[in-house]
Structure formats: C-alpha cells, structure tokens
Design a protein around this motif. Sequence first.
Motif, PDB file in Angstrom:
ATOM      1  N   UNK A 241       0.833  -1.189   0.000  1.00 34.88           N
ATOM      2  CA  UNK A 241       0.000   0.000   0.000  1.00 34.88           C
ATOM      3  C   UNK A 241       0.871   1.243   0.000  1.00 34.88           C
ATOM      4  N   UNK A 242       0.336   2.306  -0.581  1.00 36.37           N
ATOM      5  CA  UNK A 242       0.951   3.619  -0.506  1.00 36.37           C
ATOM      6  C   UNK A 242       0.361   4.371   0.675  1.00 36.37           C
ATOM      7  N   UNK A 243       1.109   5.344   1.200  1.00 37.24           N
ATOM      8  CA  UNK A 243       0.657   6.145   2.329  1.00 37.24           C
ATOM      9  C   UNK A 243       0.877   7.621   2.007  1.00 37.24           C
ATOM     10  N   UNK A 244      -0.155   8.421   2.189  1.00 33.05           N
ATOM     11  CA  UNK A 244       0.001   9.867   2.059  1.00 33.05           C
ATOM     12  C   UNK A 244      -0.148  10.512   3.435  1.00 33.05           C
ATOM     13  N   UNK A 245       0.993  10.891   4.001  1.00 29.05           N
ATOM     14  CA  UNK A 245       0.990  11.700   5.213  1.00 29.05           C
ATOM     15  C   UNK A 245       0.883  13.157   4.779  1.00 29.05           C
ATOM     16  N   UNK A 246       0.074  13.934   5.490  1.00 29.17           N
ATOM     17  CA  UNK A 246      -0.358  15.212   4.928  1.00 29.17           C
ATOM     18  C   UNK A 246       0.252  16.443   5.601  1.00 29.17           C
ATOM     19  N   UNK A 247       1.417  16.299   6.236  1.00 26.57           N
ATOM     20  CA  UNK A 247       2.062  17.471   6.835  1.00 26.57           C
ATOM     21  C   UNK A 247       2.235  18.598   5.814  1.00 26.57           C
ATOM     22  N   UNK A 248       2.678  18.262   4.613  1.00 24.83           N
ATOM     23  CA  UNK A 248       3.001  19.285   3.615  1.00 24.83           C
ATOM     24  C   UNK A 248       1.956  19.383   2.506  1.00 24.83           C
ATOM     25  N   UNK A 249       0.824  18.713   2.685  1.00 27.90           N
ATOM     26  CA  UNK A 249      -0.221  18.761   1.651  1.00 27.90           C
ATOM     27  C   UNK A 249      -1.438  19.483   2.223  1.00 27.90           C
ATOM     28  N   UNK A 250      -1.359  20.794   2.225  1.00 27.77           N
ATOM     29  CA  UNK A 250      -2.379  21.611   2.887  1.00 27.77           C
ATOM     30  C   UNK A 250      -3.671  21.616   2.091  1.00 27.77           C
ATOM     31  N   UNK A 251      -3.571  21.648   0.770  1.00 28.82           N
ATOM     32  CA  UNK A 251      -4.745  21.737  -0.093  1.00 28.82           C
ATOM     33  C   UNK A 251      -5.016  20.413  -0.786  1.00 28.82           C
ATOM     34  N   UNK A 252      -6.259  20.244  -1.242  1.00 29.07           N
ATOM     35  CA  UNK A 252      -6.590  19.047  -2.009  1.00 29.07           C
ATOM     36  C   UNK A 252      -5.816  19.012  -3.315  1.00 29.07           C
ATOM     37  N   UNK A 253      -5.557  20.169  -3.891  1.00 37.74           N
ATOM     38  CA  UNK A 253      -4.780  20.222  -5.131  1.00 37.74           C
ATOM     39  C   UNK A 253      -3.410  19.594  -4.935  1.00 37.74           C
ATOM     40  N   UNK A 254      -2.771  19.916  -3.813  1.00 42.26           N
ATOM     41  CA  UNK A 254      -1.455  19.326  -3.581  1.00 42.26           C
ATOM     42  C   UNK A 254      -1.562  17.853  -3.205  1.00 42.26           C
ATOM     43  N   UNK A 255      -2.596  17.475  -2.466  1.00 42.19           N
ATOM     44  CA  UNK A 255      -2.757  16.056  -2.145  1.00 42.19           C
ATOM     45  C   UNK A 255      -2.914  15.236  -3.430  1.00 42.19           C
ATOM     46  N   UNK A 256      -3.680  15.749  -4.373  1.00 40.83           N
ATOM     47  CA  UNK A 256      -3.802  15.064  -5.663  1.00 40.83           C
ATOM     48  C   UNK A 256      -2.461  15.020  -6.392  1.00 40.83           C
ATOM     49  N   UNK A 257      -1.764  16.142  -6.380  1.00 38.47           N
ATOM     50  CA  UNK A 257      -0.480  16.248  -7.076  1.00 38.47           C
ATOM     51  C   UNK A 257       0.520  15.225  -6.553  1.00 38.47           C
ATOM     52  N   UNK A 258       0.522  15.007  -5.245  1.00 31.20           N
ATOM     53  CA  UNK A 258       1.466  14.064  -4.651  1.00 31.20           C
ATOM     54  C   UNK A 258       1.013  12.611  -4.819  1.00 31.20           C
ATOM     55  N   UNK A 259      -0.275  12.399  -5.039  1.00 32.74           N
ATOM     56  CA  UNK A 259      -0.804  11.032  -5.112  1.00 32.74           C
ATOM     57  C   UNK A 259      -0.817  10.480  -6.523  1.00 32.74           C
TER      58      UNK A 259
END
Length: 521
Positions: free
Chosen positions: A450-468
């Motif tokens: 599985x992949x894991x997205x820890x969100x310390x540096x992903x403040x916005x949904x745009x960045x969460x998508x970008x990193x995922x």
Amino acid sequence: MRLLVCASLLSVGVLSAANPIIPQPVSYQEKPGACSIQAGAFVYAPQAELPSYLKSLNEATGLKLRMAPADAACAIQFLSGEMRGSQAKGQTMPDGAYHMRVLPKVVNIYADSRSGHFYGLQSLLQILRAGEKNKGQISVPCAEIDDAPRFAWRGFMLDESRHFSGEDAVKCLLDTMAYYKMNRFHWHLTDSPGWRIEIKKYPKLTSVGGIGNQTDPKAPAAYYTQDQIRDIVAYAKARHINVIPEIDMPGHASAACRAYPEFSGGGSKKHPDFTFNPVDPATDAFLNDILKEVAGLFPDAGVIHFGGDEVHFGWDQWPELAGVKKLMKEEGLKLKDIETRFNLRFAKVINGLGFKTGGWDEIARTGMDPKQSVVFWWRHNKPKELSHALNTGYDVVLCPRRPCYFDFVQHASHKSGRRWGGFNPLSDTYGFPDALKLPVEPKGTILGIQACLWTETTITQERRDFMTFPRLLALAEAAWTPKESKDFAGFEKRLQPQLPELKARGIGYYDPFGNSPEVKK
C-alpha cells in the motif's frame, strides 16, 4: 463531474490494437477483427449488479445500453466461470479473477466472484474509452484476457488528522482506486493534530479534539459524523474496497488528550500530551468505549489499526505517573515494557471485538498473537524488522517510506516534500516490491502493498492530488500485475492516455511526461 467525464471520453476516436488497461492484465492476447457496440445494445449481468454496471457503462460510452430482456442477443455479458467452456468444468476461478473474450459480436466476462466481474468491468470500461467512437457505436479490437490479482491487499492510506480532506474528496479517491482495482482504504482518522471521527459517548473528541490541523492549530473543528462514516464505508463496499480505520494509541494521542486531559499520559517538550496513560483503568475504559463504537462503524474491516508506533517520542512523563512508578519499582519494568503491556492489552480488546489488530512494524516485537495481527512494515531503513515479522509468523503489508510514502517528492526538481537518501519517482513505486530481499521460508505471509500519504506538507486538495497521482496508478499495477508481466515502458505508454481521465475526474495530477509545475501547498 460525470458530464465532464463523458465529454472527454467520447472525444477519443482512434482504434488501437494496443492494450490500454491499467493495471496490466496477467495475459492480454490480441485477436483478429473488431467488436462494435451499438447504441441501445443489451447488457446481461447478475440482477444485483446490473443497475450499477449499466450506469458505469453508459457514463463511459454514452450509448444508452439497456438491460437485456429474456433470450435477447446481448452485446456485453457477465457470466459464470464454468461457461468458459468444457476446459473450465469443475474449476472455480479465484476471488477477483476474471476471463474476458472480446468477440466480433459480443464481449463476455467470466468470473466466479462478484469482485471478478467488477474488475472485469473496470478493464472493459478502459477498453471502451480507448475505442473508436463513430455514428452511435464504439469499436474495440478483439482480444482475450486472463487476469487475477497478484496481491490480496492493494491499498492506500490517507492521513486526515494533519489536514482534512472531506467526504467528496474521499469518494472521488475511492472511485479512482476502484477503477484501478485497488481494494483497501486505510483511513488514518486520529493523530496528534486532530481527531476526525465522531464518538457518541465522548463528544469533546470532535468538538475540541477536532479543532486545528498541522499548519493551523485554531482551524475550525473538522471531522466525520458517524452517518458520514457509514455512508463512506457503504460507498467503498459497493466498489469492492474495504475500509480499515486507524485509531492511534498509546502515542500520537495529543488531540484526544486535549479533549479529555484526564486520560493523558503526558508527553515531551516537542510532543506535549503525546500519549494516553498506559496503566490507568479509567483510560482503559475510555479507549474500550471508543473501540466498541469504531467496531460498529466498520463491521467488515477485518482489521482495526491501532498505530503502536513512535511511543518513545512522548513517554518522558510516564515515570511520574503513580501506576507506572509502582510497576517500575515492584516489577522492575522499563518504559518499553509498559508500552508492550499496553499494546498486548488492547490487541486483545480488538481481537475480542472480532477484528485482527493492525499496527506499524514496531508491534512485531511485542509478542502479539501472529494469527490475530497484521504488521505494516514502514521503516525502509530497517529491513531486519520485516524479516523478523515474517519469520515470527506475522502477516505483513508492505508500505515502506521508500518508495511507498507519497509525501516524498517525486521529481528531482521538486522542493516541497520529504527525501531520505533520495526520493520516490514513479519508476521506483512501479518497481516495488520486486527487488526486495525476503526470507526464504517465512512463517508469515505478505498480504500485499500500500501507498501512504501523510499530509504534513499537503495543505490543499490540489497538492494532495499532485502528490498522489499518477503514482497511485503505478502502485495499483505493482500490486495487481505479476512480476514477470510488469514493464515500466509499457506502463508509461498506457499511462499517458489515462491522464485526461484523471483530469476529467477533477484530479490535479503531476504530469511526469511534461514535468508540470510543482504544486507546493
């Protein structure tokens, strides 16, 4: 959003014999000819699945496909595995497996499980979207596909404590995971920055503990109500995704301790109120109540993850607690022993509720029952912990920081995000876990990755998508496709036409082909 999806998909117009499917099937054989699906054609499927299958097919094609009346000639059929022919008699197809025949007049998808038919549908949707659209029909190349998952666990973890995503974003994520045949959503709902799940008996967990996030400690309370939790769990189940809740203990507990300080075990200067009191009966009762409510919200999870990691970050004040003092004096226990006793106690609580206990790889050293536990190996710099877990008999989910943590940057030019002796490019995620050195005869089993997205540096949904994205597609193929069938160059060719589909879903992905500008917040 659905209208956008259909509009973008119907613009595709070139017939290609190349396999368009992600994840790459076990076997894809091109056959002579093409199959044309006409507008208004009939579809046969098991009655329980038919409405959702028709909805998905019509969103993908715009052809207004219909439920087949009795004895009608169908363009698409979902059939039992034994109908493949005489060679299939007496052979049951494994869970998730399917066989597809794209013939000149019909597409047949065979499976002996609901998940097999569902995964066959996802492959067909990708084939149809890559087909030639012309005058009320779609033409696709004839082919024969044999397919089944490599790993039973094909997962993604989303940290919602540090930055909250919300119901719409989670459902979009689940839709996309299902499309690429992923089946575990590990939901990290509690941690030090914020508590994100409503617990009826303890309302301050959300009214107080839900306030703040990683970057703004005064942000308004954000959390999921129990009705929202039930709705999302049902939404995931309809897409053959199992939701695994994580309720952290005894560490990473600051949000809960802000709400109910009487249950705090203290912390350290850097991590105040980081732990629950590890020996207090009232704290045990508090956590028991929480776990009972969680168990009722996730009845099919199979696993409740309780963290169990990094407790030493905040156990500095434990020796000052009366109960800990007594145990240290009378039994000569050390702080690690106190932690272990806590973990063993709550592993039994979770097991008693009918679930296996999930935890980060530290739990493999606690003596928990391997038959009732699942270890999540995350410390890539400690491969001996993986070997120890497997040799001790634990089932393991592989999710090491390198290359499975999506808070790590994905391109050498990117500045925002983590690095640890390197970063996590698309190719590294795709290649995992093929180069991993494993014990020769382990007692335990690798359940999957599985992949894991820890969100310390992903403040916005745009960045969460970008990193995922699109790394999640690489992870999906790594989890599904057998090692001998994987081909990164082929994956890149199949990935490129998938990017407009991500855009149509409203997902702001990173474009590895054009090195799109980094989304930094």
